[in-house]
Design a protein around this motif. Structure first.
Motif, mmCIF file in Angstrom:
data_model
loop_
_atom_site.group_PDB
_atom_site.id
_atom_site.type_symbol
_atom_site.label_atom_id
_atom_site.label_comp_id
_atom_site.label_asym_id
_atom_site.label_seq_id
_atom_site.Cartn_x
_atom_site.Cartn_y
_atom_site.Cartn_z
ATOM 1 N N LEU B 37 0.837 -1.215 0.000
ATOM 2 C CA LEU B 37 0.000 0.000 0.000
ATOM 3 C C LEU B 37 0.870 1.262 0.000
ATOM 4 O O LEU B 37 0.615 2.205 -0.753
ATOM 5 N N GLY B 40 2.658 2.664 -3.140
ATOM 6 C CA GLY B 40 1.832 3.044 -4.289
ATOM 7 C C GLY B 40 1.203 4.416 -4.129
ATOM 8 O O GLY B 40 0.851 4.828 -3.024
ATOM 9 N N CYS B 43 -4.446 3.823 -6.232
ATOM 10 C CA CYS B 43 -5.123 2.575 -5.912
ATOM 11 C C CYS B 43 -6.334 2.462 -6.838
ATOM 12 O O CYS B 43 -6.643 3.387 -7.587
ATOM 13 N N VAL B 91 -4.057 -2.101 -4.432
ATOM 14 C CA VAL B 91 -2.857 -1.420 -4.944
ATOM 15 C C VAL B 91 -1.966 -2.485 -5.588
ATOM 16 O O VAL B 91 -1.757 -3.549 -5.000
ATOM 17 N N SER B 112 0.851 -7.036 -5.027
ATOM 18 C CA SER B 112 -0.487 -6.454 -4.917
ATOM 19 C C SER B 112 -1.011 -6.625 -3.501
ATOM 20 O O SER B 112 -0.632 -7.551 -2.779
#
Lengths: 249, 249
Positions: B37, B40, B43, B91, B112
């Motif tokens: 998360l 990134g 999202c 994400v 991911s």
């Protein structure tokens, strides 16, 4: 603000795909939507099981107005849904971080395409063969013929999901900082920090046979090149090859 | 195959977040999920309106086990749903294209994180102020204090959606080509083509005041640096600053 282009080659605008915010950034024509889709390797697919939304990242490929991807967690559900299930498939590219003089005007440069359709398992052998034609060659045009031939068992084991794009929209922000007029005098750095996804140095398989060089389709993924441009070029080459095949056939 | 790590700092595994495919690539601990998360900028949020799934790309930020993002097309729906609505926020990072000797073994390297929760509009003024604390500083730690002060009207106009992460999973493929043993003798190039999202040369706003230099939080977005590493570092700095603030307060 750019005039919105609507040609005959456009997706219909409905309550589902009409942009809810920043209409000025939107496009509904095939060209704009396909440009975003074809420049991306990963997509995100949203679907619903028992009222619960799921958002699954996967690899997509496109043939005309059809999108395909590999079986996802939706597969088991789809097995029981012969009529298919509504999905939303989105491809996004981040192009820049936009740093303004106020928090409110911070933003991002991006390109995104949001596609709506009814996903179903591609089970019919002919349809499946057609759908799988692009799975390698769309990314590396000509490579499929160089590979070990696909076993019938592999085709059977490969779950392919497909949908015709019923509606879609593309949205693009590609601009500098947009501050409020009275804020330009505020003493802080402001600007755009561009970002791009680029290709690194290839890592050959340690068990490569002697003398195995990359053929053209792979060699186009050169160090330092943008991935989005390379993918878009590959799609064009693939479409050219497909048309040539169809003329011969 | 890596032993799955389950510590007290893990999300519960339920029918919703349990991996349906490739369990060996999955993790359920906070550390693994937050790493994806925090690396990134974009999202994708999936939500449902009248049975129709939507998949919207947006910018997210995280405070502990809470995720926040700006108002999306779901906003109007959420206005009427005081109890919130189920969403799935994902994400993903593409790390490499994996070219095998058979079509079947082609793959991708990726990271991911898929998060489930109940999204609602953050309306309460205190809660909203807390949620908005990170909207700039999580990306550029310390920058909020350098900006023109946020007007009350802007805070009011900013729609913030938030959810506590109820369940989540992370999935990672970071490996070379995995061909069938009998295929390694097939005469074709095979390997991994790494890709990464990197930072380009900053484009200062043309109306910058003389002498305005980037402060540290922005300067860390250096040319050629990986975006994911820069974002992860910024989140750590932000968390450090937040803790320091709380100790003082």
């Amino acid at each position: 603000m750019k005039e919105q282009e609507v040609t005959s080659a456009s997706f219909a605008v409905t309550a589902r795909n009409r942009l809810k915010r920043r209409h000025d950034r939107g496009r509904y024509d095939h060209e704009a939507v396909y440009a975003v889709l074809d420049a991306g390797f990963l997509c995100h697919v949203a679907y619903v099981i028992d009222g619960q939304p799921y958002c699954t990242p996967t690899i997509h490929w496109r043939e005309g107005d059809w999108l395909y991807w590999h079986g996802s967690s939706a597969s088991r559900m789809l097995r029981n849904l012969k009529g298919g299930t509504p999905v939303c498939l989105t491809v996004s590219h981040l192009d820049g971080l936009v740093l303004a003089r106020s928090g409110f005007n911070h933003s991002a440069n991006y390109r995104s395409a949001i596609c709506f359709g009814t996903a179903r398992i591609i089970d019919d052998p002919d349809e499946k063969a057609k759908a799988l034609r692009g799975v390698v060659d769309r990314f590396y045009p000509g490579r499929a013929a160089e590979l070990r031939e696909t076993h019938a068992q592999e085709t059977k084991a490969t779950m392919v999901i497909g949908m015709r794009i019923e509606e879609a929209s593309a949205k693009v922000r590609a601009a500098g900082v947009g501050d409020d007029e009275e804020d330009y005098g505020h003493p802080v750095w402001a600007g755009v920090i561009p970002v791009s996804t680029v290709i690194g140095a290839a890592e050959p398989c340690p068990r490569l046979l002697p003398g195995m060089e990359q053929t053209a389709s792979v060699a186009s993924y050169r160090v330092g090149r943008r991935l989005d441009e390379t993918l878009a070029e590959a799609q064009l080459l693939y479409e050219g090859d497909t048309e040539a095949d169809e003329l011969v056939a």
